[in-house]
Design an enzyme around this catalytic site. Sequence first.
Site, short mmCIF file in Angstrom:
data_model
loop_
_atom_site.label_atom_id
_atom_site.label_comp_id
_atom_site.label_asym_id
_atom_site.label_seq_id
_atom_site.Cartn_x
_atom_site.Cartn_y
_atom_site.Cartn_z
N GLY A 1 0.79 -1.23 0.00
CA GLY A 1 0.00 0.00 0.00
C GLY A 1 0.82 1.28 0.00
O GLY A 1 0.34 2.31 0.48
N SER A 2 2.02 1.23 -0.57
CA SER A 2 2.80 2.48 -0.60
C SER A 2 2.16 3.49 -1.55
O SER A 2 2.22 4.70 -1.32
CB SER A 2 4.27 2.23 -0.95
OG SER A 2 4.41 1.82 -2.28
N ASN A 3 1.51 3.00 -2.61
CA ASN A 3 0.78 3.93 -3.49
C ASN A 3 -0.43 4.51 -2.76
O ASN A 3 -0.73 5.70 -2.91
CB ASN A 3 0.34 3.20 -4.77
CG ASN A 3 1.46 3.13 -5.78
OD1 ASN A 3 1.90 4.15 -6.31
ND2 ASN A 3 1.94 1.93 -6.05
N ASN B 1 -6.06 2.25 -12.61
CA ASN B 1 -5.08 1.30 -12.09
C ASN B 1 -3.69 1.87 -12.32
O ASN B 1 -3.46 2.58 -13.30
CB ASN B 1 -5.21 -0.03 -12.84
CG ASN B 1 -4.20 -1.07 -12.39
OD1 ASN B 1 -4.02 -1.29 -11.18
ND2 ASN B 1 -3.52 -1.70 -13.33
N ASP C 1 -4.81 -4.66 -18.14
CA ASP C 1 -3.86 -3.58 -18.45
C ASP C 1 -4.05 -2.99 -19.85
O ASP C 1 -3.10 -2.56 -20.49
CB ASP C 1 -2.40 -4.08 -18.32
CG ASP C 1 -2.09 -4.59 -16.91
OD1 ASP C 1 -2.67 -4.06 -15.95
OD2 ASP C 1 -1.26 -5.50 -16.79
N LYS D 1 -5.94 -8.55 -8.33
CA LYS D 1 -7.09 -9.40 -8.64
C LYS D 1 -7.76 -8.79 -9.86
O LYS D 1 -7.83 -7.55 -9.95
CB LYS D 1 -8.05 -9.41 -7.43
CG LYS D 1 -9.05 -10.52 -7.47
CD LYS D 1 -9.79 -10.64 -6.15
CE LYS D 1 -10.73 -11.82 -6.11
NZ LYS D 1 -11.44 -12.15 -7.34
N HIS E 1 0.15 0.71 -13.07
CA HIS E 1 0.91 -0.46 -13.50
C HIS E 1 2.38 -0.06 -13.66
O HIS E 1 2.67 0.98 -14.27
CB HIS E 1 0.36 -0.99 -14.83
CG HIS E 1 1.06 -2.23 -15.28
ND1 HIS E 1 0.73 -3.49 -14.79
CD2 HIS E 1 2.10 -2.41 -16.12
CE1 HIS E 1 1.54 -4.38 -15.35
NE2 HIS E 1 2.38 -3.75 -16.16
C1 GRF Z 1 3.13 -1.31 -7.56
O1 GRF Z 1 4.30 -1.53 -8.29
C2 GRF Z 1 1.96 -1.20 -8.49
O2 GRF Z 1 2.23 -0.57 -9.69
C3 GRF Z 1 1.64 -2.63 -8.74
O3 GRF Z 1 1.86 -3.26 -7.50
C4 GRF Z 1 2.78 -2.51 -6.71
C5 GRF Z 1 2.10 -2.17 -5.43
O4 GRF Z 1 2.89 -1.46 -4.52
N1 GRF Z 1 0.37 -2.79 -9.37
P1 GRF Z 1 2.22 -0.85 -3.22
O5 GRF Z 1 1.33 -1.93 -2.60
O6 GRF Z 1 1.44 0.36 -3.61
O7 GRF Z 1 3.37 -0.53 -2.31
#
Ligand code: GRF
Length: 194
Positions: A14-16, A105, A148, A89, A107
């Site tokens: 969940g860093s994003n 999303n 994607d 998923k 990617h």
């Molecule tokens: C990221 O590289 C994202 O692009 C991919 O999975 C990874 C998730 O990283 N779909 P995080 O869980 O947000 O740290």
Amino acid sequence: MSGLRIAVLVSGSGSNLQSIIDAVANHTLTSQIVSVISNKEGAFGLERARQSNIPAYFINPKEAGYDEKLLARLQADDVELVVLAGYLKIVQANLIQAYKGKIINIHPSLLPKFGGKGYYGIKVHEAVIAMGEKESGATVHFVDEGVDTGETLLQRSVPVYETDTPDDLQQRVLHEVEHKILVEAIKKLEEESA
Ligand code: GRF
């Protein structure tokens, strides 16, 4: 209050998600995260949500009705934008139809390169290095019925160095691109909806 009611779907660290939480906290974004939902009970993304007082839900994919439960949760929260942030998923048709043009999303490659089934997580970066690519990056795209394949909203590149391990490249893409363009993409959608 302006901005969008966002649900973030996560399967892992969940860093994003954290980059969105931070952007809301520092008012870069005017949206609010109304829920964080995961198909993995132990996903650290759920913990990040709880730490920020955001409702966090685990929906068990092994139980019947997963897709219906997910859609019901989003509708109960009046969600306007669904952000897949490391959500591993495939999103089913019921959700795509209900939220047409409202699911994005992130990617970790320059789509259409290194996208589709089997290209997720570190596998993407391993493939980029194995192919001898000189640059990689990340893409924020709308989600359609394919994997994607939806329309690109934002894309940015970083160099690939000869000495890079897949892990080096993953970290560069994540920190230098993903965390930034995901927030920028949401900002763009906020502006379009204003
Ligand atoms: C990221 O590289 C994202 O692009 C991919 O999975 C990874 C998730 O990283 N779909 P995080 O869980 O947000 O740290």
